[in-house]
Design a protein around this motif. Structure first.
Motif, PDB file in Angstrom:
ATOM      1  N   UNK A  77      20.396  -3.988  13.811  1.00 13.29           N
ATOM      2  CA  UNK A  77      21.619  -4.782  13.774  1.00 13.29           C
ATOM      3  C   UNK A  77      22.835  -3.871  13.821  1.00 13.29           C
ATOM      4  N   UNK A  78      23.594  -4.010  14.882  1.00  9.97           N
ATOM      5  CA  UNK A  78      24.842  -3.268  15.043  1.00  9.97           C
ATOM      6  C   UNK A  78      26.009  -4.101  14.517  1.00  9.97           C
ATOM      7  N   UNK A  79      27.172  -3.480  14.470  1.00 15.45           N
ATOM      8  CA  UNK A  79      28.369  -4.185  14.005  1.00 15.45           C
ATOM      9  C   UNK A  79      28.622  -5.448  14.827  1.00 15.45           C
ATOM     10  N   UNK A  80      28.401  -5.354  16.130  1.00 11.53           N
ATOM     11  CA  UNK A  80      28.652  -6.507  17.015  1.00 11.53           C
ATOM     12  C   UNK A  80      27.696  -7.664  16.724  1.00 11.53           C
ATOM     13  N   UNK A  81      26.500  -7.347  16.188  1.00  8.95           N
ATOM     14  CA  UNK A  81      25.549  -8.396  15.845  1.00  8.95           C
ATOM     15  C   UNK A  81      25.954  -9.134  14.574  1.00  8.95           C
ATOM     16  N   UNK A  82      26.563  -8.404  13.647  1.00  5.07           N
ATOM     17  CA  UNK A  82      26.941  -8.975  12.361  1.00  5.07           C
ATOM     18  C   UNK A  82      28.238  -9.774  12.417  1.00  5.07           C
ATOM     19  N   UNK A  83      29.151  -9.325  13.238  1.00  2.39           N
ATOM     20  CA  UNK A  83      30.505  -9.889  13.210  1.00  2.39           C
ATOM     21  C   UNK A  83      30.545 -11.413  13.343  1.00  2.39           C
ATOM     22  N   UNK A  84      29.795 -12.046  14.259  1.00  2.00           N
ATOM     23  CA  UNK A  84      29.855 -13.517  14.360  1.00  2.00           C
ATOM     24  C   UNK A  84      29.400 -14.238  13.097  1.00  2.00           C
ATOM     25  N   UNK A  85      28.568 -13.575  12.285  1.00  2.00           N
ATOM     26  CA  UNK A  85      28.027 -14.220  11.083  1.00  2.00           C
ATOM     27  C   UNK A  85      29.073 -14.377   9.987  1.00  2.00           C
ATOM     28  N   UNK A  86      30.182 -13.649  10.086  1.00  3.36           N
ATOM     29  CA  UNK A  86      31.260 -13.827   9.105  1.00  3.36           C
ATOM     30  C   UNK A  86      31.879 -15.222   9.200  1.00  3.36           C
ATOM     31  N   UNK A  87      31.620 -15.923  10.284  1.00  2.00           N
ATOM     32  CA  UNK A  87      32.150 -17.280  10.442  1.00  2.00           C
ATOM     33  C   UNK A  87      31.420 -18.291   9.559  1.00  2.00           C
ATOM     34  N   UNK A  88      30.232 -17.916   9.078  1.00  2.00           N
ATOM     35  CA  UNK A  88      29.478 -18.828   8.218  1.00  2.00           C
ATOM     36  C   UNK A  88      30.136 -18.871   6.837  1.00  2.00           C
ATOM     37  N   UNK A  89      30.381 -20.081   6.321  1.00  2.00           N
ATOM     38  CA  UNK A  89      31.151 -20.233   5.084  1.00  2.00           C
ATOM     39  C   UNK A  89      30.470 -19.607   3.873  1.00  2.00           C
ATOM     40  N   UNK A  90      29.156 -19.434   3.928  1.00  2.00           N
ATOM     41  CA  UNK A  90      28.436 -18.864   2.786  1.00  2.00           C
ATOM     42  C   UNK A  90      28.508 -17.338   2.730  1.00  2.00           C
ATOM     43  N   UNK A  91      29.015 -16.703   3.780  1.00  2.00           N
ATOM     44  CA  UNK A  91      29.009 -15.236   3.858  1.00  2.00           C
ATOM     45  C   UNK A  91      30.213 -14.660   3.133  1.00  2.00           C
ATOM     46  N   UNK A  92      29.932 -13.794   2.149  1.00  2.00           N
ATOM     47  CA  UNK A  92      30.987 -13.214   1.312  1.00  2.00           C
ATOM     48  C   UNK A  92      31.337 -11.783   1.681  1.00  2.00           C
ATOM     49  N   UNK A  93      30.462 -11.104   2.435  1.00  2.00           N
ATOM     50  CA  UNK A  93      30.780  -9.718   2.737  1.00  2.00           C
ATOM     51  C   UNK A  93      29.640  -8.946   3.348  1.00  2.00           C
ATOM     52  N   UNK A  94      29.749  -7.620   3.237  1.00  2.00           N
ATOM     53  CA  UNK A  94      28.764  -6.680   3.789  1.00  2.00           C
ATOM     54  C   UNK A  94      27.869  -6.193   2.656  1.00  2.00           C
ATOM     55  N   UNK A  95      26.566  -6.307   2.855  1.00  2.00           N
ATOM     56  CA  UNK A  95      25.614  -6.001   1.785  1.00  2.00           C
ATOM     57  C   UNK A  95      25.416  -4.499   1.599  1.00  2.00           C
ATOM     58  N   UNK A  96      24.617  -4.173   0.608  1.00  2.00           N
ATOM     59  CA  UNK A  96      24.433  -2.804   0.128  1.00  2.00           C
ATOM     60  C   UNK A  96      24.384  -1.769   1.256  1.00  2.00           C
ATOM     61  N   UNK A  97      25.388  -0.922   1.261  1.00  2.00           N
ATOM     62  CA  UNK A  97      25.475   0.157   2.249  1.00  2.00           C
ATOM     63  C   UNK A  97      24.654   1.327   1.712  1.00  2.00           C
ATOM     64  N   UNK A  98      23.487   1.523   2.304  1.00  2.00           N
ATOM     65  CA  UNK A  98      22.554   2.512   1.752  1.00  2.00           C
ATOM     66  C   UNK A  98      22.430   3.786   2.588  1.00  2.00           C
ATOM     67  N   UNK A  99      22.872   3.752   3.811  1.00  2.00           N
ATOM     68  CA  UNK A  99      22.795   4.943   4.665  1.00  2.00           C
ATOM     69  C   UNK A  99      24.000   5.839   4.356  1.00  2.00           C
ATOM     70  N   UNK A 100      23.858   6.621   3.282  1.00  2.00           N
ATOM     71  CA  UNK A 100      25.004   7.426   2.827  1.00  2.00           C
ATOM     72  C   UNK A 100      25.376   8.514   3.829  1.00  2.00           C
TER      73      UNK A 100
END
Length: 576
Positions: free
Chosen positions: A150-173
């Motif tokens: 999943x790239x940034x472009x794959x995630x971006x449309x999902x922010x339109x869903x009302x249940x989505x609050x943000x970006x989940x645990x960023x683990x690739x430090x």
């Protein structure tokens, strides 16, 4: 909100009209001032509209009970319960959990956006309030063999869903520290959408905490000590105290919490099996534990409700006050968190431990039902050549923790091949790529697992969810692997070539298509089967096994290419 409905609620608040529901004679918890209120609570259209003296169309006499906010789980992977979101509700709502914030990165690693959309659709069937954070690291690190990317472009449309609050645990430090292009875009997209960003700072130095905060990461649930917690709070982060089926950190982190900083702390379960949720509880267990450890009960309940709501911007949740959602529970014992009834949006959803709403039939997307594509495994594929008198690199389990230790021990084997040493509790572990039929089988050695006979295997192997097995002999490991291929995923126990029990998980190899009670019964049968292997240690072997495949938590884990040193971020030979 419709203007007339809004007008009606004000009429009820002003006592010109009766409320739909009034809770009478309860002691009402004020999580803001941390005191009790003796007053009625009026509810209209799923909202609390007044505290005082009210009349209702329905009046509930709660004499002798306390009215407290519903609990909020700040970070949970519903897939770890192995049931769909609506079935997950059956496990947690009777324990007072009215809201969860979930990260569907388990199913995303297998089935991509289709998996996320399946979870969103199933969540809408639940009485439970289910909010989502979008998986930030699919795969967890670039070299992992996941089923999707999943790239940034794959995630971006999902922010339109009302249940989505943000970006989940960023683990690739590494990607964060190096400001890699796609990670940078994911972080920026979340900020542009005014969304929260969750962290995953397991074992990271103060320098990297600074990097994460500069990247606008606001939370961490991977804290294992009080000192780690204070370092994060010092830098403006929220800290989640976690108590899952494997990672049990509440008691170690709790000493960091005091009256001055408590608003920066709240609770989460992260990963918890269904049987543990049903038997032990969820956030209620952590509130109970915190009080037993000496935390003021008001702070414990505030951490279980308001603090998480404030962190995630859920402005109408987490408190008993006008304008807040009517998500609350009646309890008979403050310290033991004895729950009588649970309400969500003013509706009674659980009474005396029974979940009341009906649940729609599970309708999985057919594309999610064919996810196990592992190659056939032969005994020759599991051979592990070793040199006598040369120490081996071994994964040492730490019971009830996600972290492991890297050990060097003397080999055991015959004819230059490693064989499991039951007396020393040193066993072979294998990770088989199962998404694209690649001929990749990582082989390693693990210590401290406690099996005396047979083998166990699962397709729940965080986060890429390949097929992982551990055993006392190769034949039983191969039988376990083949069993899960035929089942389309799941968990299994094998001994002497016989399958003792299998829990099928046909939805992306992670979730059952059966009701919660059926899965709970199957989990109990698995534990009975484990007894026949001689396992008698105090940790969950399946969850422990599943986290041995997560190469972002120190010290050493498994990949389909073999052992991986998380701190040096490179693969290790068995002997060096």
């Amino acid at each position: 909100m419709d203007k007339e409905l809004f007008r009606h609620q004000i009429e009820v608040a002003a006592k010109r009209k009766k409320a739909a529901l009034v809770i009478k004679h309860a002691k009402v918890m004020d999580v803001f001032n941390q005191e009790w209120i003796d007053a009625d609570v009026a509810v209209e259209n799923g909202k609390i509209v007044g505290i005082g003296e009210y009349e209702g169309e329905q009046e509930l006499d709660a004499t002798g009970q306390m009215l407290v906010p519903g609990f909020i789980d700040g970070h949970v992977h519903i897939e770890s319960s192995m049931v769909t979101p609506a079935e997950f509700s059956k496990a947690v709502v009777p324990h007072g959990v009215t809201t969860v914030v979930t990260d569907p990165h388990e199913i995303a690693n297998v089935s991509g956006v289709a998996g996320i959309r399946f979870m969103l659709e199933e969540a809408r069937k639940a009485a439970l309030n289910i909010y989502f954070m979008l998986p930030s690291c699919v795969p967890a690190v670039s070299f992992e063999r996941s089923g999707a990317t999943l790239k940034a472009k794959d995630l971006k449309p999902l922010y339109d869903e009302k249940e989505v609050l943000g970006l989940a645990e960023v683990m690739d430090y590494v990607a964060v520290e190096q400001a890699e292009e796609d990670m940078l875009q994911k972080l920026l997209d979340a900020q542009h959408e005014h969304k929260l960003i969750d962290g995953h700072l397991a074992g990271l130095t103060d320098r990297l905490i600074n990097v994460y905060r500069t990247a606008n990461v606001q939370t961490d649930h991977e804290v294992t000590t009080a000192q780690e917690a204070l370092e994060r709070v010092k830098r403006g982060m929220y800290v989640m105290l976690r108590e899952g089926s494997v990672a049990k950190n509440v008691k170690n982190v709790l000493p960091a919490v005091n009256e001055k900083n408590a608003r920066r702390f709240f609770f989460c379960t992260d990963d918890k099996h269904l049987d543990d949720l049903m038997a032990q509880g969820s956030i209620d267990e952590q509130v109970r534990m915190s009080i037993q450890e000496g935390l003021d009960p008001f702070l414990a309940y505030q951490m279980g409700s308001l603090n998480a709501a404030e962190c995630f911007g859920l402005k109408t949740k987490g408190a008993i006050a006008p304008g807040f959602d009517a998500d609350f529970m009646l309890i008979s014992d403050l310290h033991e968190v004895k729950i009588t009834s649970v309400f969500i949006a003013g509706e009674l959803v659980s009474e005396h431990g029974e979940y009341l709403p009906s649940v729609d039939k599970i309708t999985p997307n057919s594309s999610l039902m064919q996810s196990v594509h592992a190659v056939d495994v032969q005994e020759k594929d599991l051979t592990l050549p070793i040199t006598d008198h040369q120490k081996m690199n071994v994964i040492r389990i730490i019971p009830n923790q996600l972290e492991t230790k890297l050990e060097q021990i003397s080999p055991s084997g015959s004819d230059g091949q490693f064989t499991s040493d039951i007396d020393r509790d040193v066993l072979k572990i294998v990770l088989v790529e199962r998404h694209k039929g690649l001929s990749e089988i990582g082989i390693g050695v693990v210590s401290g697992f406690g099996l005396k006979e047979g083998a166990i295997a699962t397709t729940v192997a965080h986060d890429s969810h390949n097929l992982i097995a551990v055993g006392t002999n190769d034949a039983d490991m191969i039988k376990a692997i083949e069993t899960l291929k035929e089942a389309g995923g799941g968990l299994t126990v094998v001994k002497d070539g016989e399958v003792l029990h299998t829990l099928p998980l046909p939805i992306s190899g992670l979730l059952s298509d059966q009701p919660a009670h059926t899965v709970n019964e199957s989990l109990h049968a698995l534990h009975e089967a484990l007894n026949e292997t001689g396992f008698a240690l105090d940790f969950n072997p399946f969850l422990t096994l599943s986290f041995l495949a997560l190469p972002v938590i120190p010290d050493v884990k498994m990949t389909t290419q073999g052992l991986f040193d998380v701190r040096s971020f490179q693969h290790l030979p068995i002997q060096s």
